[in-house]
Write a protein that holds these residues in place. Structure first.
Motif, short mmCIF file in Angstrom:
data_model
loop_
_atom_site.label_atom_id
_atom_site.label_comp_id
_atom_site.label_asym_id
_atom_site.label_seq_id
_atom_site.Cartn_x
_atom_site.Cartn_y
_atom_site.Cartn_z
N SER A 1 -15.73 -5.34 8.00
CA SER A 1 -16.89 -5.71 7.18
C SER A 1 -16.79 -5.10 5.78
CB SER A 1 -18.17 -5.23 7.88
OG SER A 1 -19.30 -5.51 7.09
N THR A 2 -16.37 -3.84 5.71
CA THR A 2 -16.22 -3.18 4.41
C THR A 2 -15.14 -3.86 3.58
OG1 THR A 2 -16.92 -1.04 5.29
CG2 THR A 2 -15.60 -1.01 3.27
N LEU A 3 -14.00 -4.14 4.20
CA LEU A 3 -12.88 -4.72 3.47
C LEU A 3 -13.16 -6.15 3.03
CD1 LEU A 3 -10.06 -3.29 5.73
CD2 LEU A 3 -10.56 -2.61 3.39
N GLU A 4 -13.95 -6.85 3.81
CA GLU A 4 -14.29 -8.22 3.43
C GLU A 4 -15.04 -8.23 2.10
OE1 GLU A 4 -16.36 -12.19 5.43
OE2 GLU A 4 -16.77 -10.20 6.25
N ARG A 5 -15.88 -7.24 1.88
CA ARG A 5 -16.62 -7.15 0.62
C ARG A 5 -15.74 -6.70 -0.53
NH1 ARG A 5 -20.17 -4.46 4.16
NH2 ARG A 5 -19.65 -2.45 3.20
N ARG A 6 -14.74 -5.85 -0.20
CA ARG A 6 -13.93 -5.23 -1.27
C ARG A 6 -12.75 -6.07 -1.72
NH1 ARG A 6 -16.94 -1.07 -3.42
NH2 ARG A 6 -17.83 0.23 -1.77
N VAL A 7 -12.04 -6.67 -0.76
CA VAL A 7 -10.76 -7.31 -1.12
C VAL A 7 -10.66 -8.75 -0.65
CG1 VAL A 7 -9.50 -5.13 -1.20
CG2 VAL A 7 -9.67 -6.35 0.96
N GLN A 8 -11.79 -9.41 -0.48
CA GLN A 8 -11.75 -10.80 -0.02
C GLN A 8 -10.91 -11.66 -0.97
OE1 GLN A 8 -15.53 -12.79 0.28
NE2 GLN A 8 -14.80 -14.09 1.93
N GLY A 9 -9.99 -12.43 -0.39
CA GLY A 9 -9.14 -13.31 -1.18
C GLY A 9 -7.90 -12.66 -1.74
N GLN A 10 -7.77 -11.34 -1.60
CA GLN A 10 -6.58 -10.64 -2.09
C GLN A 10 -5.55 -10.50 -0.97
OE1 GLN A 10 -7.62 -6.98 -4.17
NE2 GLN A 10 -9.56 -7.85 -4.83
N THR A 11 -4.27 -10.55 -1.31
CA THR A 11 -3.22 -10.55 -0.30
C THR A 11 -2.60 -9.17 -0.13
OG1 THR A 11 -1.58 -11.23 -1.94
CG2 THR A 11 -2.68 -12.98 -0.69
N VAL A 12 -2.05 -8.98 1.08
CA VAL A 12 -1.51 -7.67 1.47
C VAL A 12 -0.13 -7.86 2.09
CG1 VAL A 12 -1.85 -5.73 3.06
CG2 VAL A 12 -3.81 -6.69 1.84
N ALA A 13 0.75 -6.87 1.90
CA ALA A 13 2.07 -6.86 2.55
C ALA A 13 2.42 -5.44 2.94
CB ALA A 13 3.14 -7.45 1.64
N MET A 14 3.26 -5.31 3.97
CA MET A 14 3.71 -4.00 4.43
C MET A 14 5.23 -3.94 4.36
SD MET A 14 3.26 -1.00 5.70
CE MET A 14 4.53 0.18 6.20
N LEU A 15 5.78 -2.90 3.68
CA LEU A 15 7.22 -2.74 3.51
C LEU A 15 7.69 -1.42 4.10
CD1 LEU A 15 7.69 -3.90 -0.19
CD2 LEU A 15 8.32 -5.18 1.86
N ARG A 16 8.87 -1.47 4.65
CA ARG A 16 9.56 -0.25 5.11
C ARG A 16 10.83 -0.13 4.27
NH1 ARG A 16 11.20 0.74 11.45
NH2 ARG A 16 12.64 2.50 11.21
N LEU A 17 11.02 1.04 3.68
CA LEU A 17 12.16 1.23 2.78
C LEU A 17 13.12 2.25 3.37
CD1 LEU A 17 13.56 0.63 0.13
CD2 LEU A 17 12.11 2.34 -0.98
N SER A 18 14.38 1.85 3.47
CA SER A 18 15.43 2.74 3.96
C SER A 18 16.61 2.65 3.00
CB SER A 18 15.86 2.32 5.37
OG SER A 18 16.55 1.09 5.33
N SER A 19 17.69 3.33 3.35
CA SER A 19 18.87 3.28 2.51
C SER A 19 19.48 1.88 2.47
CB SER A 19 19.91 4.28 3.02
OG SER A 19 20.24 4.00 4.37
N CYS A 20 19.07 1.03 3.43
CA CYS A 20 19.61 -0.35 3.47
C CYS A 20 18.78 -1.32 2.64
CB CYS A 20 19.66 -0.84 4.91
SG CYS A 20 20.75 0.14 5.97
N GLY A 21 17.60 -0.90 2.23
CA GLY A 21 16.77 -1.79 1.43
C GLY A 21 15.38 -1.96 2.02
N PHE A 22 14.73 -3.07 1.65
CA PHE A 22 13.35 -3.33 2.03
C PHE A 22 13.28 -4.18 3.30
CE2 PHE A 22 12.95 -2.56 -2.54
CZ PHE A 22 11.86 -1.71 -2.58
N THR A 23 12.34 -3.81 4.19
CA THR A 23 12.03 -4.61 5.37
C THR A 23 10.57 -5.02 5.28
OG1 THR A 23 13.63 -3.43 6.74
CG2 THR A 23 11.93 -4.68 7.88
#
Length: 524
Positions: free
Chosen positions: A388-410
């Motif tokens: 409910s909180t996030l719906e008011r704050r970031v509605q319509g905005q996009t999100v991604a999750m990355l993991r970074l290692s010595s091999c690059g981005f996942t």
């Protein structure tokens, strides 16, 4: 036969509901003014209403009439359903009841297409633009068209015969059942029954019966003081020796050992499953760690000794005298066979992405099912408040999750897969960037090329580093022109999060993710 204009239906709303099984049957009830299309996407349960009842399995569909009360109960594990509320358009209202089969059980084939359609509706359920509204209506029409074309009505197809057989097994599992007997009872040839049974349940009839018996035996061992002979008889195995042999093969320990482990103060070692133990109030006798990843600091087990599951001598574990070593089936990668001489092993089926089911499975081991149910309820409340909180704050905005290692981005996947997607895009209903949907469809993660990374113009990016070496070597990627051209980087909306709490499954891990998201996005 209804005309085409008499077969049009208007989308109203869609909800996703999850029913967890426990010591007390979990159920949902509803009574609405419009029609409901019910689709079971996982698990097994029972649908009841005043005119009858049906056994539900994955792929079951049911169209409920308005102003009637319906109830769903879980059987074993979790039942996951979507419920689409809809109504006939004015031109079709008069002949609607002749157009679709209501109050009968339907089977949707192919299930993959069924899932694609319903999830397509769910993804855009809250969108207000005209194109999304049209898309919802089109997807609903296509779904209903599939049901009309198949015309699969309860009692007229082999799927319904199998569902009736499942109900019979669940009520008579303590009898000496054979496949021939079950096929005769279902009025099917033996070969067809066996093949269709496995197609519906994923198991052979005898494996299904055995699993049902062992599940009931575990409940009796943990919740009663009944003698072994009485428990064996109750689950349809009158020979106590045979029961003990079957139980040990299925669970990993003898019935007596299982009962002792369900008592308080059991000494447990459960590598990288400590999240579930701590959530249930069980403190492991040793905590696992890994030379490359460290230990799960977010669990607060600083006073508990550590054991490197890849680097330490297994004999070190014997010093702590564990009563049981609890594993999940994916733990074979740790090569823990050498620990078998130290304490009995119990291996649970891996539910990984379904952490709720895994928590219930662990809870059943130690007689703490009610604790698991309470913890899950608290989590759902926390997630709903955060959503409910996030719906008011970031509605319509996009999100991604990355993991970074010595091999690059996942890049990590969407709401059905991976360590983070079910929380970010499922429980919190954040909007995944289009690249998440495109590159990780049906997968947990995807390795990104430099070109693909350049397309990741998400509004917010969460990032974690594999380990200390990965963080040092990953700095070269963070100084690249491609990375620094990203919208989230330029807007200072990249958020570093803890590795082991985000790259993990479990109630406490997911609570940490929710808290982190609120910390970073709650004030955006």
């Amino acid at each position: 036969m209804p005309r085409v204009d008499e077969l049009m239906y208007g989308y109203k709303h869609i909800v996703q509901e999850i029913i967890e099984a426990g010591q007390v049957k979990q159920q949902i009830k509803w009574c609405v003014q419009e029609y409901s299309l019910l689709i079971v996407t996982a698990g097994a349960g029972q649908l009841l209403w005043n005119e009858g009842q049906y056994e539900l399995t994955q792929g079951s569909c049911f169209i409920a009439k308005p102003d009637h009360e319906y109830e769903i109960e879980s059987r074993l594990g979790t039942v996951e359903i979507y419920r689409i509320i809809f109504a006939p358009l004015p031109s079709s209202a008069a002949t609607y009841t002749d157009a679709l089969p209501c109050d009968v059980l339907l089977s949707c084939h192919p299930f993959s297409r069924c899932l694609e359609l319903v999830e397509g509706i769910f993804r855009i359920k809250d969108a207000q633009d005209m194109m999304s509204e049209m898309r919802r209506h089109i997807l609903l029409q296509e779904f209903l068209m599939m049901l009309i074309a198949q015309g699969v009505v309860a009692g007229t197809d082999w799927h319904q015969h199998i569902r009736q057989s499942l109900r019979y097994i669940q009520e008579h599992y303590n009898l000496p059942l054979t496949v021939d007997d079950l096929a005769d009872h279902a009025n099917m040839e033996r070969w067809r029954y066996a093949r269709m049974f496995k197609q519906v349940t994923g198991k052979t009839p005898l494996d299904y019966i055995s699993q049902l018996r062992m599940s009931r035996a575990k409940q009796l061992l943990s919740g009663t003081e009944d003698r072994m002979f009485d428990i064996a008889s109750h689950v349809g195995l009158s020979n106590e020796y045979y029961f003990s042999k079957k139980f040990k093969k299925s669970v990993g320990v003898s019935p007596g050992q299982y009962r002792r482990q369900c008592r308080d103060h059991v000494r447990v070692f459960s590598p990288f499953m400590e999240d579930y133990l701590v959530a249930l109030g069980i403190v492991p006798v040793v905590q696992s760690c890994h030379a490359g990843w460290g230990k799960q600091d977010y669990l607060g087990l600083n006073h508990i000794p550590e054991l490197d599951i890849e680097g330490d001598d297994p004999d070190r574990l014997s010093v702590y005298k564990p009563d049981v070593i609890l594993l999940e089936s994916a733990s074979f990668r740790w090569k823990l066979n050498e620990y078998q001489q130290i304490a009995p092993h119990i291996t649970l089926s891996s539910h990984s992405e379904n952490w709720r089911q895994m928590l219930v499975s662990v809870a059943e081991m130690f007689g703490k099912t009610s604790v698991a149910e309470e913890m899950i309820a608290q989590y759902e409340h926390q997630a709903a408040a955060a959503r409910s909180t996030l719906e008011r704050r970031v509605q319509g905005q996009t999100v991604a999750m990355l993991r970074l290692s010595s091999c690059g981005f996942t890049l990590y996947g969407g709401e059905k897969h991976g360590y983070t997607g079910p929380v970010l895009y499922g429980d919190l209903a954040l909007e995944p960037h289009s690249l998440v949907r495109r590159l990780t469809k049906g997968a947990r993660k995807a390795e990104l090329t430099a070109e693909q990374l350049g397309l990741l113009d998400a509004d917010h990016i969460f990032i974690t580093f594999d380990n200390e070496d990965g963080q040092k070597m990953g700095l070269k990627y963070l100084s690249s022109p491609v990375w620094n051209s990203l919208r989230a980087v330029q807007n200072k909306r990249v958020y570093e999060v803890d590795f082991l709490s985000w790259m993990n499954y479990g109630l406490l891990s997911n609570r940490k993710k929710i808290n982190d998201v609120l910390h970073f996005l709650g004030s955006v």
